[in-house]
Scaffold this motif. Structure first.
Motif, PDB file in Angstrom:
ATOM      1  N   SER A  81       0.790  -1.232   0.000  1.00 37.99           N
ATOM      2  CA  SER A  81       0.000   0.000   0.000  1.00 37.99           C
ATOM      3  C   SER A  81       0.823   1.284   0.000  1.00 37.99           C
ATOM      4  CB  SER A  81      -0.920   0.018   1.224  1.00 37.99           C
ATOM      5  OG  SER A  81      -0.154   0.061   2.424  1.00 37.99           O
ATOM      6  N   ASP A 107      -6.051   5.682  -0.025  1.00 30.10           N
ATOM      7  CA  ASP A 107      -6.462   5.506   1.360  1.00 30.10           C
ATOM      8  C   ASP A 107      -6.964   6.857   1.865  1.00 30.10           C
ATOM      9  OD1 ASP A 107      -5.990   5.418   4.394  1.00 30.10           O
ATOM     10  OD2 ASP A 107      -5.479   3.364   3.838  1.00 30.10           O
ATOM     11  N   TRP A 184       0.062  -1.633  -5.002  1.00 28.08           N
ATOM     12  CA  TRP A 184      -1.361  -1.389  -5.196  1.00 28.08           C
ATOM     13  C   TRP A 184      -1.562  -0.026  -5.864  1.00 28.08           C
ATOM     14  CZ3 TRP A 184      -2.837  -2.891   0.484  1.00 28.08           C
ATOM     15  CH2 TRP A 184      -2.641  -4.263   0.653  1.00 28.08           C
TER      16      TRP A 184
END
Length: 188
Positions: A81, A107, A184
């Motif tokens: 991430s 995020d 990602w």
């Protein structure tokens, strides 16, 4: 008579140019030598038993090097991430943390970091938390990140001023490893 004088002027100009290259430019050029390479790291400060980084394989991949932007995905085990994004503008470097969910969307806590207050040194750059970070993560308003580079390592560091919070992870740049899959949010 004119040729030796002209040669002397050219040599003096070259010498003065090389002497005025900023620490941030030298640091930037060193980072770019890692482009395309991946390295395994280990926590060197701040590890605790309940730390989500403890016991996980830590890998950085200097995946993208553009003229004014370097992107370095940082993997913690299977978690892909995180990407450190460094940008350079007017001899000052900014560090941002790009966090993505597994589907590639941003995020809710992303793009925090800071900008160097000066050109720094060739082997170390400091990034105090910027206003965007303060607005996004109030407790991180006293964060200072720094990155060191030398002949053998790249080290990412965090210190939260006024607390015991410190974190460092060091990567051995003398031993490149196999390039991992895309993080990602990235297309291969």
């Amino acid at each position: 008579m004119k040729k030796p004088f002209l040669l002397l002027v050219l040599v003096a100009f070259q010498f003065s140019f090389s002497q005025t290259e900023t620490g941030s430019k030298q640091f930037w050029d060193k980072l770019k030598t890692y482009c395309g390479q991946s390295f395994e790291g280990k926590i060197t400060a701040g590890a605790t038993a309940d730390d989500p980084f403890s016991g996980k394989k830590l890998v950085m991949h200097v995946r993208s090097c553009e003229e004014n932007r370097i992107r370095i995905p940082f993997f913690v085990g299977d978690d892909k991430s995180r990407t450190w994004i460094l940008t350079s503008h007017d001899n000052v470097i900014t560090l941002k943390h790009d966090h993505r969910l597994e589907d590639g969307t941003p995020d809710k806590v992303t793009q925090y970091g800071g900008t160097s207050s000066n050109s720094g040194l060739s082997d170390i750059q400091f990034f105090p938390a910027d206003q965007e970070t303060c607005d996004l993560i109030a407790y991180a308003s006293t964060n200072v990140w720094w990155i060191t580079v030398d002949e053998k390592s790249f080290t990412y560091n965090l210190k939260r001023i006024g607390s015991d919070r410190v974190f460092s992870v060091s990567f051995d740049t003398t031993k490149p490893i196999k390039t991992p899959e895309a993080p990602w949010g990235w297309k291969q």
